[in-house]
Design a protein around this motif. Structure first.
Motif, PDB file in Angstrom:
ATOM      1  N   GLN A 251      44.477 -88.512  97.730  1.00 19.78           N
ATOM      2  CA  GLN A 251      44.971 -87.307  98.427  1.00 19.78           C
ATOM      3  C   GLN A 251      44.795 -87.620  99.862  1.00 19.78           C
ATOM      4  O   GLN A 251      45.561 -87.100 100.906  1.00 19.78           O
ATOM      5  CB  GLN A 251      44.419 -86.106  98.081  1.00 19.78           C
ATOM      6  CG  GLN A 251      44.684 -85.549  96.667  1.00 19.78           C
ATOM      7  CD  GLN A 251      45.882 -85.108  96.376  1.00 19.78           C
ATOM      8  OE1 GLN A 251      46.990 -84.925  97.359  1.00 19.78           O
ATOM      9  NE2 GLN A 251      46.265 -84.315  95.238  1.00 19.78           N
ATOM     10  N   GLU A 252      43.926 -88.480 100.348  1.00 22.16           N
ATOM     11  CA  GLU A 252      43.601 -88.651 101.813  1.00 22.16           C
ATOM     12  C   GLU A 252      44.450 -89.589 102.444  1.00 22.16           C
ATOM     13  O   GLU A 252      44.118 -90.916 101.952  1.00 22.16           O
ATOM     14  CB  GLU A 252      41.983 -88.742 101.981  1.00 22.16           C
ATOM     15  CG  GLU A 252      41.228 -87.647 101.467  1.00 22.16           C
ATOM     16  CD  GLU A 252      41.525 -86.308 102.570  1.00 22.16           C
ATOM     17  OE1 GLU A 252      41.956 -86.368 103.595  1.00 22.16           O
ATOM     18  OE2 GLU A 252      41.477 -85.187 101.778  1.00 22.16           O
ATOM     19  N   ALA A 253      45.378 -89.569 103.267  1.00 24.18           N
ATOM     20  CA  ALA A 253      46.035 -90.629 103.912  1.00 24.18           C
ATOM     21  C   ALA A 253      45.089 -91.670 104.471  1.00 24.18           C
ATOM     22  O   ALA A 253      45.635 -92.879 104.457  1.00 24.18           O
ATOM     23  CB  ALA A 253      47.120 -90.089 104.841  1.00 24.18           C
ATOM     24  N   SER A 254      43.944 -91.325 104.948  1.00 24.80           N
ATOM     25  CA  SER A 254      43.029 -92.364 105.662  1.00 24.80           C
ATOM     26  C   SER A 254      42.687 -93.358 104.883  1.00 24.80           C
ATOM     27  O   SER A 254      42.234 -94.560 105.023  1.00 24.80           O
ATOM     28  CB  SER A 254      42.138 -91.587 106.141  1.00 24.80           C
ATOM     29  OG  SER A 254      41.157 -90.827 105.326  1.00 24.80           O
ATOM     30  N   ASP A 255      42.822 -92.975 103.251  1.00 25.67           N
ATOM     31  CA  ASP A 255      42.109 -93.888 102.252  1.00 25.67           C
ATOM     32  C   ASP A 255      43.388 -94.970 102.153  1.00 25.67           C
ATOM     33  O   ASP A 255      43.055 -96.014 101.507  1.00 25.67           O
ATOM     34  CB  ASP A 255      41.856 -93.205 101.034  1.00 25.67           C
ATOM     35  CG  ASP A 255      40.837 -92.413 101.105  1.00 25.67           C
ATOM     36  OD1 ASP A 255      39.860 -92.373 102.176  1.00 25.67           O
ATOM     37  OD2 ASP A 255      40.395 -91.462 100.266  1.00 25.67           O
TER      38      ASP A 255
ATOM     39  N   GLY B 210      46.543 -97.912 105.736  1.00 23.61           N
ATOM     40  CA  GLY B 210      46.563 -99.051 106.404  1.00 23.61           C
ATOM     41  C   GLY B 210      47.426-100.119 105.451  1.00 23.61           C
ATOM     42  O   GLY B 210      47.928-101.151 105.984  1.00 23.61           O
ATOM     43  N   GLY B 211      47.503 -99.719 104.222  1.00 23.74           N
ATOM     44  CA  GLY B 211      48.221-100.671 103.385  1.00 23.74           C
ATOM     45  C   GLY B 211      47.924-101.948 103.324  1.00 23.74           C
ATOM     46  O   GLY B 211      46.474-102.628 103.447  1.00 23.74           O
TER      47      GLY B 211
ATOM     48  N   MET C 253      55.707 -96.784  98.198  1.00 23.79           N
ATOM     49  CA  MET C 253      55.127 -97.782  98.991  1.00 23.79           C
ATOM     50  C   MET C 253      56.238 -98.824  98.913  1.00 23.79           C
ATOM     51  O   MET C 253      57.225 -99.113  98.078  1.00 23.79           O
ATOM     52  CB  MET C 253      54.131 -98.633  97.663  1.00 23.79           C
ATOM     53  CG  MET C 253      53.177 -99.857  98.213  1.00 23.79           C
ATOM     54  SD  MET C 253      52.046 -99.643  99.442  1.00 23.79           S
ATOM     55  CE  MET C 253      50.759 -99.031  98.220  1.00 23.79           C
ATOM     56  N   GLU C 254      56.253 -99.558 100.322  1.00 24.67           N
ATOM     57  CA  GLU C 254      57.322-100.412 100.552  1.00 24.67           C
ATOM     58  C   GLU C 254      56.866-102.119 100.405  1.00 24.67           C
ATOM     59  O   GLU C 254      55.944-102.360 100.970  1.00 24.67           O
ATOM     60  CB  GLU C 254      58.081-100.062 101.966  1.00 24.67           C
ATOM     61  CG  GLU C 254      59.155-101.272 102.218  1.00 24.67           C
ATOM     62  CD  GLU C 254      59.568-100.838 103.775  1.00 24.67           C
ATOM     63  OE1 GLU C 254      60.881-100.306 103.879  1.00 24.67           O
ATOM     64  OE2 GLU C 254      58.852-101.550 104.603  1.00 24.67           O
TER      65      GLU C 254
ATOM     66  N   MET D 186      53.272-101.650 102.108  1.00 25.03           N
ATOM     67  CA  MET D 186      53.003-100.669 103.226  1.00 25.03           C
ATOM     68  C   MET D 186      53.203 -99.225 102.491  1.00 25.03           C
ATOM     69  O   MET D 186      54.349 -98.992 102.125  1.00 25.03           O
ATOM     70  CB  MET D 186      53.526-100.872 104.418  1.00 25.03           C
ATOM     71  CG  MET D 186      53.078-102.431 105.186  1.00 25.03           C
ATOM     72  SD  MET D 186      51.472-102.531 105.273  1.00 25.03           S
ATOM     73  CE  MET D 186      51.036-101.325 106.497  1.00 25.03           C
ATOM     74  N   PRO D 187      52.358 -98.116 102.715  1.00 19.92           N
ATOM     75  CA  PRO D 187      52.750 -96.822 102.374  1.00 19.92           C
ATOM     76  C   PRO D 187      53.823 -96.409 103.132  1.00 19.92           C
ATOM     77  O   PRO D 187      54.213 -96.778 104.229  1.00 19.92           O
ATOM     78  CB  PRO D 187      51.356 -96.217 102.797  1.00 19.92           C
ATOM     79  CG  PRO D 187      50.135 -97.039 102.464  1.00 19.92           C
ATOM     80  CD  PRO D 187      50.999 -98.199 103.077  1.00 19.92           C
TER      81      PRO D 187
END
Length: 284
Positions: free
Chosen positions: A45-49, A52-53, A73-74, A104-105
């Motif tokens: 749930q945490e974007a910081s996790d 970076g993709g 995800m792209e 990449m997210p």
């Protein structure tokens, strides 16, 4: 029926630009999973996790299957492909002779969850041209049996005597790749060809497998015997979610160096040289 010969607990790991994930298997001793090379589960749930993709990086010699449960995800690659994976979508990428891509997210908040599976290619196919396919969730066959829901990503099989046909069927190692929701109290039986590798990964809930009713809990993978039917029972009080993976082993040497999986050290050195010179994935 097939019994469990090995249980592996997914372990915390990091890849790409600091993406936190669970490495289910991969690395040392890949021969026992042949032709599968690696399985990762990512989810937070945490974007910081995950923010970076996976910036631009190369691959050669195998295929990657990315299955998104939730999130966006792209994919971009050196061949000009661009694809956006959303909830329930699947990407099948055959790196083969070489591809340079990024994953990449495309979200800065909310949950991202999914899997990436690496599948080896036979020696005769490792240097063919790379290919790429994005499949939307609505196009992936889904089967609703009695207490069992199946998303059939790849392969042709039967579950409880119902024929199940996945989206991808013309693949070198004949893989079966199923996402299964097994309701409480339900049993699923899936025949598998003798000598084919069979793996079960539980990502929600718990199940029992085989004659001894061996218990397999969440974030654990079972490698099964190489003959007999796969019999999975949910004896718990709530539904379980699991991946079922079956495929024909290649029985060929595996030499891996990071994102390159070949048959000899000389081929690894050539992959590195091609990448450094800018010719990896360039038609010859």
């Amino acid at each position: 029926m097939r019994n469990i010969v090995e249980v592996i607990q997914a372990r915390q790991a990091s890849d790409g630009d600091g993406v936190k994930l669970l490495r289910v298997f991969g690395g040392r001793g890949p021969e026992r999973f042949d032709p599968f090379l690696m399985l990762d589960e990512f989810g937070s749930q945490e974007a910081s996790d995950y923010i970076g993709g996976f910036p631009s990086h190369p691959h050669r010699g195998f295929e990657t299957v990315t299955y998104m449960l939730e999130g966006k995800m792209e994919h971009r690659d050196h061949m000009g492909n661009v694809g956006l994976l959303g909830d329930g979508d699947v990407q099948w990428m055959s790196a083969a002779g070489g591809i340079i891509h990024s994953e990449m997210p495309k979200q800065t908040q909310g949950r991202m969850r999914g899997f990436q599976l690496w599948v080896n290619l036979p020696a005769s196919q490792k240097m063919r041209p790379a290919s790429y396919s994005d499949v939307k969730a609505a196009d992936i066959p889904e089967y609703a049996l009695d207490g069992i829901t199946i998303k059939a990503i790849a392969g042709v099989t039967t579950v409880n005597n119902y024929k199940v046909i996945g989206y991808f069927t013309e693949v070198d190692t004949q893989p079966i790749y199923l996402d299964v929701r097994l309701a409480a109290g339900q049993t699923m039986t899936l025949p598998a060809s003798a000598e084919h590798t069979a793996l079960v990964y539980v990502f929600d809930g718990c199940v029992t497998i085989g004659e001894g009713d061996a218990r397999l809990s969440s974030q654990h993978l079972a490698r099964l015997e190489d003959s007999g039917d796969i019999v999975i029972v949910n004896t718990a009080q709530k539904a379980a979610r699991l991946l079922v993976l079956v495929a024909k082993p290649l029985h060929e040497p595996i030499v891996q160096y990071g994102p390159f999986v070949m048959n000899t050290q000389a081929q690894i050195e050539q992959a590195l040289a091609d990448y450094r010179s800018g010719t990896l994935g360039v038609a010859r």
